[in-house]
Design a protein around this motif. Sequence first.
Motif, PDB file in Angstrom:
ATOM      1  N   SER A   1       0.832  -1.216   0.000  1.00  8.14           N
ATOM      2  CA  SER A   1       0.000   0.000   0.000  1.00  8.14           C
ATOM      3  C   SER A   1       0.862   1.260   0.000  1.00  8.14           C
ATOM      4  O   SER A   1       0.366   2.368  -0.193  1.00  8.14           O
ATOM      5  CB  SER A   1      -0.934  -0.015   1.211  1.00  8.14           C
ATOM      6  OG  SER A   1      -0.156  -0.114   2.390  1.00  8.14           O
ATOM      7  N   ASP A   2       2.160   1.077   0.238  1.00  6.96           N
ATOM      8  CA  ASP A   2       3.063   2.239   0.246  1.00  6.96           C
ATOM      9  C   ASP A   2       3.732   2.475  -1.103  1.00  6.96           C
ATOM     10  O   ASP A   2       4.407   3.486  -1.294  1.00  6.96           O
ATOM     11  CB  ASP A   2       4.156   2.028   1.307  1.00  6.96           C
ATOM     12  CG  ASP A   2       3.565   1.971   2.699  1.00  6.96           C
ATOM     13  OD1 ASP A   2       2.824   2.903   3.061  1.00  6.96           O
ATOM     14  OD2 ASP A   2       3.823   0.978   3.399  1.00  6.96           O
ATOM     15  N   LEU A   3       3.563   1.534  -1.995  1.00 10.29           N
ATOM     16  CA  LEU A   3       4.315   1.593  -3.250  1.00 10.29           C
ATOM     17  C   LEU A   3       4.063   2.886  -4.024  1.00 10.29           C
ATOM     18  O   LEU A   3       4.990   3.546  -4.499  1.00 10.29           O
ATOM     19  CB  LEU A   3       3.979   0.369  -4.123  1.00 10.29           C
ATOM     20  CG  LEU A   3       5.004  -0.002  -5.179  1.00 10.29           C
ATOM     21  CD1 LEU A   3       6.281  -0.511  -4.519  1.00 10.29           C
ATOM     22  CD2 LEU A   3       4.461  -1.079  -6.112  1.00 10.29           C
ATOM     23  N   HIS A   4       2.787   3.243  -4.124  1.00 12.20           N
ATOM     24  CA  HIS A   4       2.451   4.421  -4.944  1.00 12.20           C
ATOM     25  C   HIS A   4       2.930   5.730  -4.319  1.00 12.20           C
ATOM     26  O   HIS A   4       3.018   6.751  -4.987  1.00 12.20           O
ATOM     27  CB  HIS A   4       0.936   4.464  -5.202  1.00 12.20           C
ATOM     28  CG  HIS A   4       0.147   4.778  -3.982  1.00 12.20           C
ATOM     29  ND1 HIS A   4      -0.205   3.811  -3.048  1.00 12.20           N
ATOM     30  CD2 HIS A   4      -0.333   5.947  -3.504  1.00 12.20           C
ATOM     31  CE1 HIS A   4      -0.884   4.374  -2.081  1.00 12.20           C
ATOM     32  NE2 HIS A   4      -0.979   5.675  -2.320  1.00 12.20           N
ATOM     33  N   LYS A   5       3.245   5.669  -3.031  1.00  8.00           N
ATOM     34  CA  LYS A   5       3.748   6.890  -2.379  1.00  8.00           C
ATOM     35  C   LYS A   5       5.198   7.189  -2.784  1.00  8.00           C
ATOM     36  O   LYS A   5       5.681   8.304  -2.656  1.00  8.00           O
ATOM     37  CB  LYS A   5       3.711   6.739  -0.856  1.00  8.00           C
ATOM     38  CG  LYS A   5       2.327   6.586  -0.274  1.00  8.00           C
ATOM     39  CD  LYS A   5       2.433   6.383   1.239  1.00  8.00           C
ATOM     40  CE  LYS A   5       1.145   5.789   1.800  1.00  8.00           C
ATOM     41  NZ  LYS A   5       1.372   5.195   3.130  1.00  8.00           N
ATOM     42  N   LEU A   6       5.884   6.133  -3.222  1.00  5.27           N
ATOM     43  CA  LEU A   6       7.312   6.278  -3.518  1.00  5.27           C
ATOM     44  C   LEU A   6       7.580   6.899  -4.873  1.00  5.27           C
ATOM     45  O   LEU A   6       8.561   7.602  -5.079  1.00  5.27           O
ATOM     46  CB  LEU A   6       8.006   4.907  -3.468  1.00  5.27           C
ATOM     47  CG  LEU A   6       7.927   4.142  -2.137  1.00  5.27           C
ATOM     48  CD1 LEU A   6       8.572   2.776  -2.276  1.00  5.27           C
ATOM     49  CD2 LEU A   6       8.601   4.947  -1.027  1.00  5.27           C
ATOM     50  N   ARG A   7       6.683   6.621  -5.817  1.00  6.64           N
ATOM     51  CA  ARG A   7       7.005   6.987  -7.200  1.00  6.64           C
ATOM     52  C   ARG A   7       5.717   6.969  -8.011  1.00  6.64           C
ATOM     53  O   ARG A   7       4.915   6.033  -7.888  1.00  6.64           O
ATOM     54  CB  ARG A   7       7.975   5.927  -7.748  1.00  6.64           C
ATOM     55  CG  ARG A   7       8.484   6.157  -9.145  1.00  6.64           C
ATOM     56  CD  ARG A   7       9.270   4.940  -9.575  1.00  6.64           C
ATOM     57  NE  ARG A   7       9.771   5.091 -10.930  1.00  6.64           N
ATOM     58  CZ  ARG A   7       9.949   4.078 -11.754  1.00  6.64           C
ATOM     59  NH1 ARG A   7       9.674   2.840 -11.375  1.00  6.64           N
ATOM     60  NH2 ARG A   7      10.406   4.288 -12.972  1.00  6.64           N
ATOM     61  N   SER A   8       5.554   7.976  -8.830  1.00  2.00           N
ATOM     62  CA  SER A   8       4.309   8.022  -9.604  1.00  2.00           C
ATOM     63  C   SER A   8       4.272   6.889 -10.636  1.00  2.00           C
ATOM     64  O   SER A   8       3.205   6.392 -10.992  1.00  2.00           O
ATOM     65  CB  SER A   8       4.154   9.389 -10.281  1.00  2.00           C
ATOM     66  OG  SER A   8       5.280   9.631 -11.101  1.00  2.00           O
ATOM     67  N   GLU A   9       5.420   6.465 -11.101  1.00  2.00           N
ATOM     68  CA  GLU A   9       5.456   5.362 -12.075  1.00  2.00           C
ATOM     69  C   GLU A   9       5.589   4.005 -11.395  1.00  2.00           C
ATOM     70  O   GLU A   9       6.321   3.123 -11.864  1.00  2.00           O
ATOM     71  CB  GLU A   9       6.616   5.540 -13.067  1.00  2.00           C
ATOM     72  CG  GLU A   9       6.558   6.767 -13.912  1.00  2.00           C
ATOM     73  CD  GLU A   9       7.261   7.949 -13.245  1.00  2.00           C
ATOM     74  OE1 GLU A   9       7.941   7.725 -12.217  1.00  2.00           O
ATOM     75  OE2 GLU A   9       7.093   9.074 -13.719  1.00  2.00           O
ATOM     76  N   TRP A  10       4.880   3.825 -10.310  1.00  2.00           N
ATOM     77  CA  TRP A  10       4.981   2.557  -9.558  1.00  2.00           C
ATOM     78  C   TRP A  10       4.545   1.356 -10.396  1.00  2.00           C
ATOM     79  O   TRP A  10       4.968   0.226 -10.135  1.00  2.00           O
ATOM     80  CB  TRP A  10       4.168   2.636  -8.267  1.00  2.00           C
ATOM     81  CG  TRP A  10       2.716   2.963  -8.503  1.00  2.00           C
ATOM     82  CD1 TRP A  10       2.170   4.201  -8.546  1.00  2.00           C
ATOM     83  CD2 TRP A  10       1.672   2.038  -8.750  1.00  2.00           C
ATOM     84  NE1 TRP A  10       0.816   4.133  -8.817  1.00  2.00           N
ATOM     85  CE2 TRP A  10       0.499   2.802  -8.935  1.00  2.00           C
ATOM     86  CE3 TRP A  10       1.592   0.645  -8.844  1.00  2.00           C
ATOM     87  CZ2 TRP A  10      -0.737   2.211  -9.216  1.00  2.00           C
ATOM     88  CZ3 TRP A  10       0.367   0.060  -9.116  1.00  2.00           C
ATOM     89  CH2 TRP A  10      -0.789   0.846  -9.307  1.00  2.00           C
ATOM     90  N   GLU A  11       3.718   1.598 -11.392  1.00  2.00           N
ATOM     91  CA  GLU A  11       3.266   0.467 -12.220  1.00  2.00           C
ATOM     92  C   GLU A  11       4.420  -0.191 -12.972  1.00  2.00           C
ATOM     93  O   GLU A  11       4.383  -1.380 -13.247  1.00  2.00           O
ATOM     94  CB  GLU A  11       2.226   0.948 -13.239  1.00  2.00           C
ATOM     95  CG  GLU A  11       0.825   1.011 -12.678  1.00  2.00           C
ATOM     96  CD  GLU A  11      -0.128   1.605 -13.694  1.00  2.00           C
ATOM     97  OE1 GLU A  11       0.110   2.771 -14.112  1.00  2.00           O
ATOM     98  OE2 GLU A  11      -1.079   0.914 -14.091  1.00  2.00           O
ATOM     99  N   GLU A  12       5.415   0.609 -13.321  1.00  8.01           N
ATOM    100  CA  GLU A  12       6.625   0.067 -13.955  1.00  8.01           C
ATOM    101  C   GLU A  12       7.217  -1.043 -13.103  1.00  8.01           C
ATOM    102  O   GLU A  12       7.628  -2.083 -13.605  1.00  8.01           O
ATOM    103  CB  GLU A  12       7.681   1.171 -14.116  1.00  8.01           C
ATOM    104  CG  GLU A  12       7.491   2.084 -15.302  1.00  8.01           C
ATOM    105  CD  GLU A  12       7.987   1.433 -16.609  1.00  8.01           C
ATOM    106  OE1 GLU A  12       9.044   0.766 -16.576  1.00  8.01           O
ATOM    107  OE2 GLU A  12       7.298   1.593 -17.623  1.00  8.01           O
ATOM    108  N   TRP A  13       7.289  -0.766 -11.812  1.00  5.32           N
ATOM    109  CA  TRP A  13       7.839  -1.756 -10.883  1.00  5.32           C
ATOM    110  C   TRP A  13       6.962  -3.010 -10.854  1.00  5.32           C
ATOM    111  O   TRP A  13       7.468  -4.128 -10.875  1.00  5.32           O
ATOM    112  CB  TRP A  13       7.906  -1.175  -9.465  1.00  5.32           C
ATOM    113  CG  TRP A  13       8.991  -0.165  -9.260  1.00  5.32           C
ATOM    114  CD1 TRP A  13      10.120  -0.027  -9.999  1.00  5.32           C
ATOM    115  CD2 TRP A  13       9.054   0.822  -8.235  1.00  5.32           C
ATOM    116  NE1 TRP A  13      10.892   0.984  -9.501  1.00  5.32           N
ATOM    117  CE2 TRP A  13      10.259   1.529  -8.407  1.00  5.32           C
ATOM    118  CE3 TRP A  13       8.218   1.185  -7.174  1.00  5.32           C
ATOM    119  CZ2 TRP A  13      10.648   2.571  -7.571  1.00  5.32           C
ATOM    120  CZ3 TRP A  13       8.607   2.211  -6.333  1.00  5.32           C
ATOM    121  CH2 TRP A  13       9.810   2.905  -6.538  1.00  5.32           C
TER     122      TRP A  13
END
Lengths: 327, 327
Positions: free
Chosen positions: A245-257
Motif C-alpha cells: 500500500s506504500d508503493l504508490h507513495k514512492l514513485r508516480s510510475e509505480w506500475e513500472e515496478w
Amino acid sequence: MDEFELIHRITPRSLFHREIEIGIGDDAAVYESKKGYQEIVCVDTMVDGVHFLSSHSTPADIGYKALAVNISDIAAMGGIPKFYLVSIAVPSGWRETDIEAMYEEMNKLAKLYQMDVIGGDTVSTHGQMVITVTVIGEVEKGKACLRSHARPGDIVFVTGELGSSAAGLSFLLGEQSAEDDRLVEHFIERHKRPVPRVKAGLICSRYQSVALNDISDGLASELNEIAEASRVSIDIYQDLIPRSSDLHKLRSEWEEWVLFGGEDFELVGTISSDQWERFDQECTSCGVPVYKIGRVSRSGEANVFYYRGQDRILLEKKGYNHFRQDR
Amino acid sequence: MDEFELIHRITPRSLFHREIEIGIGDDAAVYESKKGYQEIVCVDTMVDGVHFLSSHSTPADIGYKALAVNISDIAAMGGIPKFYLVSIAVPSGWRETDIEAMYEEMNKLAKLYQMDVIGGDTVSTHGQMVITVTVIGEVEKGKACLRSHARPGDIVFVTGELGSSAAGLSFLLGEQSAEDDRLVEHFIERHKRPVPRVKAGLICSRYQSVALNDISDGLASELNEIAEASRVSIDIYQDLIPRSSDLHKLRSEWEEWVLFGGEDFELVGTISSDQWERFDQECTSCGVPVYKIGRVSRSGEANVFYYRGQDRILLEKKGYNHFRQDR
C-alpha cells in the motif's frame, strides 16, 4: 583458502536425503530418484555488478539469493527442491570468511527446505564474483506445472505483492529515498531475500493443468511466456494486482515496478475456473496467499492485456533481459 | 543478441532422450530417470585468464573443453552422460557469433555422446568470461566407481598418456618451443580438446569395486584422493606410466608434467588383480587403451609412492589447486 579445505568445510555432516549414495567428495554426486517421480533441474548465474552489487549486499545476501532464485524455479514447476550444487568464481579481494558466510547462509536456507548440497566448484577469477547454482528437485510424475497449460476461461493468479523488489533495488541504488526506515527496510528485504514459494507450487501441482511461472523477469514477461507457450491471450486488471500500500507513495510510475520490475519471485499462474474456489480455500488454509488478477480470454494470438480503468494496454515482453539492459 | 533469441537458437529441434518431458523453455527441465539406475550430477566452472586464455583459445575450444571436463567427471564415476546445462557470463567484447560458435561446438561434442542440452542461463558480465556446465548422467544402481573402492593388492591403471596436456599448455603460453609443428599441435590438441573416457568408464562399472578418478588435477593429486578415500597406500612406477615418447625431449623436468600437470582427463583407477586380465582384454578389444602403472600396497595410511629406479618418492597432493596457484 585451500580448495580442498573449503570442500571439507562445506561438506555436510548429515544429509536429509538418504537416496544420496555420494554427495561431495568424488568426481560427481550419485543419487537415486524416487519411484513415481520425475526429476527437475535448473541453473542460474548471478554476476557482481549485473545481478547484485557486492558494495550493497553482504556475501550472505548474495549466497541467499543465488540459491533462493533456483529454488523458486523448482517451485514454479510445482516441484520440491532436493539438492543443490554451487559453483563460484572468487575474486582475490574476497576473504575466506566472506566465502564461508556465503556458504553458511545457503546452508541455512537449504535447511528450511530440507535440501542437501551435493557438489560444486570453487575457482578464482581476476574479474567479478560469479555464482552459479544448480538445483535438482522432484515432482510427481505428470504433475509438473508447465507454461503451456493455460486454457481460455482459466483464472490468472499471483501469490503475493509485486513491485516491492524493484522498489527495494531503487533504494539500494540511491534512486529513491524515504523517511520511514522500516518502509525502506521492507522493500530492500523483498529485493535481497525473496522467499521461494515452494508450498504454493506444491499445492498447484495437485490441481489439473495449472500453468506456472515464477516472477523473475517481471509480471509482463512471465505472463507473455505463459501466453506464448499456451497460445492464449490473457487479461489482467490493475486494481486486482497485489502490491504494498506504500508503493504508490514512492514513485508516480509505480506500475513500472509492478509490471516490469521483476525479482519478486512470487508465482504467477492460471487454473481452471471450476477449480479456483477449492484452490483458493486450500491456499488460504495453508497460509499461502493467492490473489486472482485476471483471466485467460481466448486461444490463438498470444497477447497480454492490462486493464487500467477504461484503458486497455498491450503488455510487451520486456523486463530484465540481461543482454539488452544491465542493472 | 537478445537472450530470448539465443534460447530459441540453442533449443534443440530433436532430442536423444525421450524421457525428457520439458527441456529448454520453462523454468526448469523435467525428466524421468531410468528404472534400475542412479543419477549422477557434476558441475565445473572455467574462467578466462584462469582456466583458459581467450587470446589462445577460440570460443569453440572453450565450449568444447567446458563440456568435455564435465563429461569426464561422469565417466570417472563409470556413468553415461545424458543431459547438460550451460551457464555463461559473457563480457561485452564477445560477439554474437562467438557465443554461437561456443554453443555449436558443445552441441557437436554432445552429439557424439548422445547428450541433450536441457537448460542454462546466459548473462552479461563486466569482467571475464565465465562458463559453468552442469552434466547429468546415469549409472546402473550400485555400479558407480567410487574413490573409496581401492583395496590392498589392487592393480593401478591409467587409460592413456599423461603430461601431454601440460606440455601443450606450456607451448600455448610460449614457455616452450619446438621445431616440429606436428608435435606442437599434438600437445596443444591434448590440452584444448581432451577426449572424455566414457567407454572406459562404462567398462569399469561392469567390474566389481573399481575405484576411479579422472585426471584433472594431476596424477599425484588424483591418486592421493583415491588413497585418502580408500585409506590405502599406493605404489606407482615411473617406467610404467604412459607418456608421449617426445615428452622428455621438450623439458628435463617432464615428470612434473606427468605427475602434477593435470588436465589430461585420462582415467586413473584400481581394480582387483584377479579381474585385471579380463579387464585388460575387454578394454583392448573395445579399442580402449589401458596401462598398468602400479599397485595398492596396504591399508591404513594414505600415501602415494613414486618409484624412479631405486628411488622412492612420496607424492604430495599438489596440482591445480586454483586457490593457491593461478594459471
